[in-house]
Design an enzyme around this catalytic site. Structure first.
Site, PDB file in Angstrom:
ATOM      1  N   LYS A  18    -111.171 -60.781 -68.298  1.00  0.00           N
ATOM      2  CA  LYS A  18    -110.948 -62.199 -68.661  1.00  0.00           C
ATOM      3  C   LYS A  18    -110.414 -63.000 -67.463  1.00  0.00           C
ATOM      4  O   LYS A  18    -110.952 -64.050 -67.121  1.00  0.00           O
ATOM      5  CB  LYS A  18    -109.936 -62.305 -69.821  1.00  0.00           C
ATOM      6  CG  LYS A  18    -110.370 -61.573 -71.087  1.00  0.00           C
ATOM      7  CD  LYS A  18    -109.383 -61.763 -72.222  1.00  0.00           C
ATOM      8  CE  LYS A  18    -108.035 -61.055 -72.026  1.00  0.00           C
ATOM      9  NZ  LYS A  18    -108.118 -59.578 -72.006  1.00  0.00           N
ATOM     10  N   ARG A  94    -104.781 -64.528 -80.577  1.00  0.00           N
ATOM     11  CA  ARG A  94    -104.922 -63.084 -80.798  1.00  0.00           C
ATOM     12  C   ARG A  94    -104.660 -62.715 -82.253  1.00  0.00           C
ATOM     13  O   ARG A  94    -104.538 -61.534 -82.578  1.00  0.00           O
ATOM     14  CB  ARG A  94    -103.959 -62.320 -79.913  1.00  0.00           C
ATOM     15  CG  ARG A  94    -104.354 -62.421 -78.458  1.00  0.00           C
ATOM     16  CD  ARG A  94    -103.640 -61.422 -77.609  1.00  0.00           C
ATOM     17  NE  ARG A  94    -103.721 -61.885 -76.249  1.00  0.00           N
ATOM     18  CZ  ARG A  94    -103.962 -61.099 -75.203  1.00  0.00           C
ATOM     19  NH1 ARG A  94    -104.108 -59.822 -75.354  1.00  0.00           N
ATOM     20  NH2 ARG A  94    -104.038 -61.606 -74.013  1.00  0.00           N
ATOM     21  N   ARG A 129    -105.768 -52.012 -60.975  1.00  0.00           N
ATOM     22  CA  ARG A 129    -105.601 -53.464 -60.755  1.00  0.00           C
ATOM     23  C   ARG A 129    -104.404 -53.762 -59.854  1.00  0.00           C
ATOM     24  O   ARG A 129    -103.342 -53.178 -59.998  1.00  0.00           O
ATOM     25  CB  ARG A 129    -105.402 -54.181 -62.082  1.00  0.00           C
ATOM     26  CG  ARG A 129    -105.010 -55.650 -61.863  1.00  0.00           C
ATOM     27  CD  ARG A 129    -105.143 -56.508 -63.065  1.00  0.00           C
ATOM     28  NE  ARG A 129    -104.519 -55.949 -64.233  1.00  0.00           N
ATOM     29  CZ  ARG A 129    -104.719 -56.417 -65.452  1.00  0.00           C
ATOM     30  NH1 ARG A 129    -105.542 -57.424 -65.648  1.00  0.00           N
ATOM     31  NH2 ARG A 129    -104.118 -55.868 -66.472  1.00  0.00           N
ATOM     32  N   ARG A 158     -98.704 -55.206 -62.240  1.00  0.00           N
ATOM     33  CA  ARG A 158     -98.016 -55.693 -63.443  1.00  0.00           C
ATOM     34  C   ARG A 158     -97.196 -54.599 -64.105  1.00  0.00           C
ATOM     35  O   ARG A 158     -97.589 -53.437 -64.093  1.00  0.00           O
ATOM     36  CB  ARG A 158     -99.068 -56.202 -64.448  1.00  0.00           C
ATOM     37  CG  ARG A 158     -99.305 -57.681 -64.318  1.00  0.00           C
ATOM     38  CD  ARG A 158    -100.486 -58.137 -65.102  1.00  0.00           C
ATOM     39  NE  ARG A 158    -100.520 -57.683 -66.491  1.00  0.00           N
ATOM     40  CZ  ARG A 158    -101.464 -58.046 -67.338  1.00  0.00           C
ATOM     41  NH1 ARG A 158    -102.434 -58.857 -66.956  1.00  0.00           N
ATOM     42  NH2 ARG A 158    -101.461 -57.605 -68.581  1.00  0.00           N
ATOM     43  N   ARG A 169    -101.748 -51.574 -75.773  1.00  0.00           N
ATOM     44  CA  ARG A 169    -102.340 -52.916 -75.847  1.00  0.00           C
ATOM     45  C   ARG A 169    -103.697 -52.876 -76.535  1.00  0.00           C
ATOM     46  O   ARG A 169    -104.048 -53.765 -77.300  1.00  0.00           O
ATOM     47  CB  ARG A 169    -102.495 -53.498 -74.436  1.00  0.00           C
ATOM     48  CG  ARG A 169    -101.259 -54.247 -73.975  1.00  0.00           C
ATOM     49  CD  ARG A 169    -101.035 -54.147 -72.490  1.00  0.00           C
ATOM     50  NE  ARG A 169    -102.063 -54.748 -71.671  1.00  0.00           N
ATOM     51  CZ  ARG A 169    -102.219 -54.500 -70.359  1.00  0.00           C
ATOM     52  NH1 ARG A 169    -101.404 -53.675 -69.756  1.00  0.00           N
ATOM     53  NH2 ARG A 169    -103.172 -55.077 -69.677  1.00  0.00           N
TER      54      ARG A 169
HETATM   55  P1  AP5 Z   1    -108.865 -58.583 -65.329  1.00  0.00           P
HETATM   56  O1  AP5 Z   1    -109.817 -59.695 -65.028  1.00  0.00           O
HETATM   57  O2  AP5 Z   1    -107.506 -58.659 -64.739  1.00  0.00           O
HETATM   58  O3  AP5 Z   1    -108.830 -58.294 -66.917  1.00  0.00           O
HETATM   59  P2  AP5 Z   1    -108.168 -59.084 -68.127  1.00  0.00           P
HETATM   60  O4  AP5 Z   1    -109.121 -59.050 -69.262  1.00  0.00           O
HETATM   61  O5  AP5 Z   1    -107.665 -60.433 -67.667  1.00  0.00           O
HETATM   62  O6  AP5 Z   1    -106.970 -58.082 -68.440  1.00  0.00           O
HETATM   63  P3  AP5 Z   1    -105.488 -58.254 -68.930  1.00  0.00           P
HETATM   64  O7  AP5 Z   1    -104.867 -56.895 -68.727  1.00  0.00           O
HETATM   65  O8  AP5 Z   1    -104.839 -59.409 -68.226  1.00  0.00           O
HETATM   66  O9  AP5 Z   1    -105.634 -58.520 -70.424  1.00  0.00           O
HETATM   67  P4  AP5 Z   1    -104.563 -58.299 -71.523  1.00  0.00           P
HETATM   68  O10 AP5 Z   1    -105.185 -58.998 -72.647  1.00  0.00           O
HETATM   69  O11 AP5 Z   1    -104.164 -56.900 -71.715  1.00  0.00           O
HETATM   70  O12 AP5 Z   1    -103.258 -58.962 -70.866  1.00  0.00           O
HETATM   71  P5  AP5 Z   1    -102.576 -60.376 -71.026  1.00  0.00           P
HETATM   72  O13 AP5 Z   1    -101.954 -60.708 -69.727  1.00  0.00           O
HETATM   73  O14 AP5 Z   1    -103.469 -61.363 -71.645  1.00  0.00           O
HETATM   74  O15 AP5 Z   1    -109.572 -57.231 -64.844  1.00  0.00           O
HETATM   75  C1  AP5 Z   1    -108.915 -55.991 -64.924  1.00  0.00           C
HETATM   76  C2  AP5 Z   1    -109.251 -55.130 -63.685  1.00  0.00           C
HETATM   77  O16 AP5 Z   1    -110.648 -54.803 -63.700  1.00  0.00           O
HETATM   78  C3  AP5 Z   1    -108.991 -55.850 -62.354  1.00  0.00           C
HETATM   79  O17 AP5 Z   1    -108.499 -54.950 -61.407  1.00  0.00           O
HETATM   80  C4  AP5 Z   1    -110.374 -56.360 -61.947  1.00  0.00           C
HETATM   81  O18 AP5 Z   1    -110.486 -56.444 -60.544  1.00  0.00           O
HETATM   82  C5  AP5 Z   1    -111.302 -55.307 -62.541  1.00  0.00           C
HETATM   83  N1  AP5 Z   1    -112.580 -55.871 -62.980  1.00  0.00           N
HETATM   84  C6  AP5 Z   1    -112.793 -57.084 -63.580  1.00  0.00           C
HETATM   85  N2  AP5 Z   1    -114.110 -57.270 -63.821  1.00  0.00           N
HETATM   86  C7  AP5 Z   1    -114.744 -56.137 -63.381  1.00  0.00           C
HETATM   87  C8  AP5 Z   1    -116.121 -55.729 -63.362  1.00  0.00           C
HETATM   88  N3  AP5 Z   1    -117.100 -56.496 -63.853  1.00  0.00           N
HETATM   89  N4  AP5 Z   1    -116.402 -54.508 -62.847  1.00  0.00           N
HETATM   90  C9  AP5 Z   1    -115.395 -53.697 -62.340  1.00  0.00           C
HETATM   91  N5  AP5 Z   1    -114.083 -54.042 -62.345  1.00  0.00           N
HETATM   92  C10 AP5 Z   1    -113.768 -55.250 -62.847  1.00  0.00           C
HETATM   93  O19 AP5 Z   1    -101.422 -60.034 -72.101  1.00  0.00           O
HETATM   94  C11 AP5 Z   1    -100.353 -59.185 -71.751  1.00  0.00           C
HETATM   95  C12 AP5 Z   1     -99.362 -59.080 -72.895  1.00  0.00           C
HETATM   96  O20 AP5 Z   1     -98.808 -60.382 -73.189  1.00  0.00           O
HETATM   97  C13 AP5 Z   1     -99.942 -58.613 -74.240  1.00  0.00           C
HETATM   98  O21 AP5 Z   1     -99.944 -57.207 -74.322  1.00  0.00           O
HETATM   99  C14 AP5 Z   1     -98.959 -59.252 -75.248  1.00  0.00           C
HETATM  100  O22 AP5 Z   1     -97.769 -58.505 -75.330  1.00  0.00           O
HETATM  101  C15 AP5 Z   1     -98.633 -60.574 -74.576  1.00  0.00           C
HETATM  102  N6  AP5 Z   1     -99.549 -61.649 -75.024  1.00  0.00           N
HETATM  103  C16 AP5 Z   1    -100.550 -62.243 -74.307  1.00  0.00           C
HETATM  104  N7  AP5 Z   1    -101.186 -63.181 -75.053  1.00  0.00           N
HETATM  105  C17 AP5 Z   1    -100.549 -63.189 -76.272  1.00  0.00           C
HETATM  106  C18 AP5 Z   1    -100.757 -63.918 -77.479  1.00  0.00           C
HETATM  107  N8  AP5 Z   1    -101.753 -64.841 -77.603  1.00  0.00           N
HETATM  108  N9  AP5 Z   1     -99.943 -63.651 -78.519  1.00  0.00           N
HETATM  109  C19 AP5 Z   1     -98.955 -62.744 -78.437  1.00  0.00           C
HETATM  110  N10 AP5 Z   1     -98.725 -62.007 -77.320  1.00  0.00           N
HETATM  111  C20 AP5 Z   1     -99.513 -62.222 -76.255  1.00  0.00           C
END
Ligand code: AP5
Length: 222
Positions: A18, A94, A129, A158, A169
């Site tokens: 994402k 979410r 990552r 992170r 997660r």
């Molecule tokens: P990346 O692009 O970083 O992936 P991402 O989908 O953004 O992953 P996140 O880990 O940020 O998602 P998440 O939903 O777990 O975390 P969030 O911060 O939202 O890519 C990942 C890796 O793969 C990178 O190294 C990249 O280089 C590589 N990659 C990308 N594309 C690729 C490809 N095509 N091929 C190969 N490699 C590739 O949430 C974190 C925490 O916050 C949650 O657990 C929760 O506790 C809280 N939170 C967040 N939002 C909410 C909400 N709405 N409500 C309640 N709690 C929330």
């Protein structure tokens, strides 16, 4: 009459790409990128009371309670830049309660982008990552290594990027995803997220071009 700017939601499992795609989308479309996870990590870093509470949930891979997340995201969406340029909302909603909270404020997307990636590759993506704190760019030690030693030496990881935590997660994601998808199914576009990041972007780009084109035609025929 000028059309309202595009409003896009992007969703997918942890590490489905994402954040990576949002960097590519905003480069081309100049939308305001609002990532719920980034807003929460900023609160944690600021050491606020909300940040302290949020961290407890993030450590366990659970959803941070609505009373913290909903206001935070809503306020960011209502700021003038988001209203004028359009927005790209990443990692929100979410749960159905988060979706309904936005609806109540009259905030609805034009398009819901869903990145589909098989579970077995998510762990490898997470543990490899790394982030550049200077540019905000997302790297991967194997797939997108940094361009030079200077960047390599300053990369950070992170606190929730371990194999154990990504599994938690993922479990939370799987428990909630269907409820959210069912609310947006009419405007959902499913994207194959397993291919290269350029090929993933090409699919999203085509969907966005299509959306903008359709809106032009509708406004012309009015
Ligand atoms: P990346 O692009 O970083 O992936 P991402 O989908 O953004 O992953 P996140 O880990 O940020 O998602 P998440 O939903 O777990 O975390 P969030 O911060 O939202 O890519 C990942 C890796 O793969 C990178 O190294 C990249 O280089 C590589 N990659 C990308 N594309 C690729 C490809 N095509 N091929 C190969 N490699 C590739 O949430 C974190 C925490 O916050 C949650 O657990 C929760 O506790 C809280 N939170 C967040 N939002 C909410 C909400 N709405 N409500 C309640 N709690 C929330």
């Amino acid at each position: 009459k000028a059309e309202p700017p595009p409003r896009i939601m992007i969703s997918g499992a942890p590490a489905s790409g994402k954040g990576t795609q949002c960097q590519l989308i905003t480069q081309k479309y100049n939308l305001v990128h609002i990532a719920a996870g980034d807003l929460l990590r900023a609160e944690v870093a600021a050491g606020s009371e909300n940040g302290r509470r949020a961290r407890e949930y993030m450590e366990k891979g659970q959803l941070v309670p609505d009373e913290i997340v909903v206001t935070m995201v809503k306020e960011r969406l209502l700021q003038p830049d988001s209203q004028e340029q359009g927005w790209l909302l990443d990692g929100y909603p979410r749960s159905s309660s988060q979706a309904l909270a936005l609806k109540e404020f009259g905030i609805e997307p034009d398009l819901f982008v869903l990145l589909e990636v098989p579970e077995e590759i998510l762990v490898e993506r997470v543990v490899g990552r790394r982030l550049d704190p200077v540019t905000g760019k997302i790297y991967h030690l194997k797939y997108f290594p940094p361009e030079n030693d200077e960047i390599t030496s300053r990369l950070t990881q992170r606190f929730d990027d371990t194999e154990e935590k990504v599994k938690l997660r993922l479990r939370t994601h799987n428990q909630n995803v269907e409820a959210v998808l069912s609310l947006y199914k009419d405007i959902t576009i499913k994207i194959d997220g397993q291919v290269s990041k350029e090929d993933v972007f090409a699919q999203i780009d085509a969907a966005l071009e299509n959306l903008l084109q359709q809106r032009k035609e509708t406004s012309r025929s009015l």
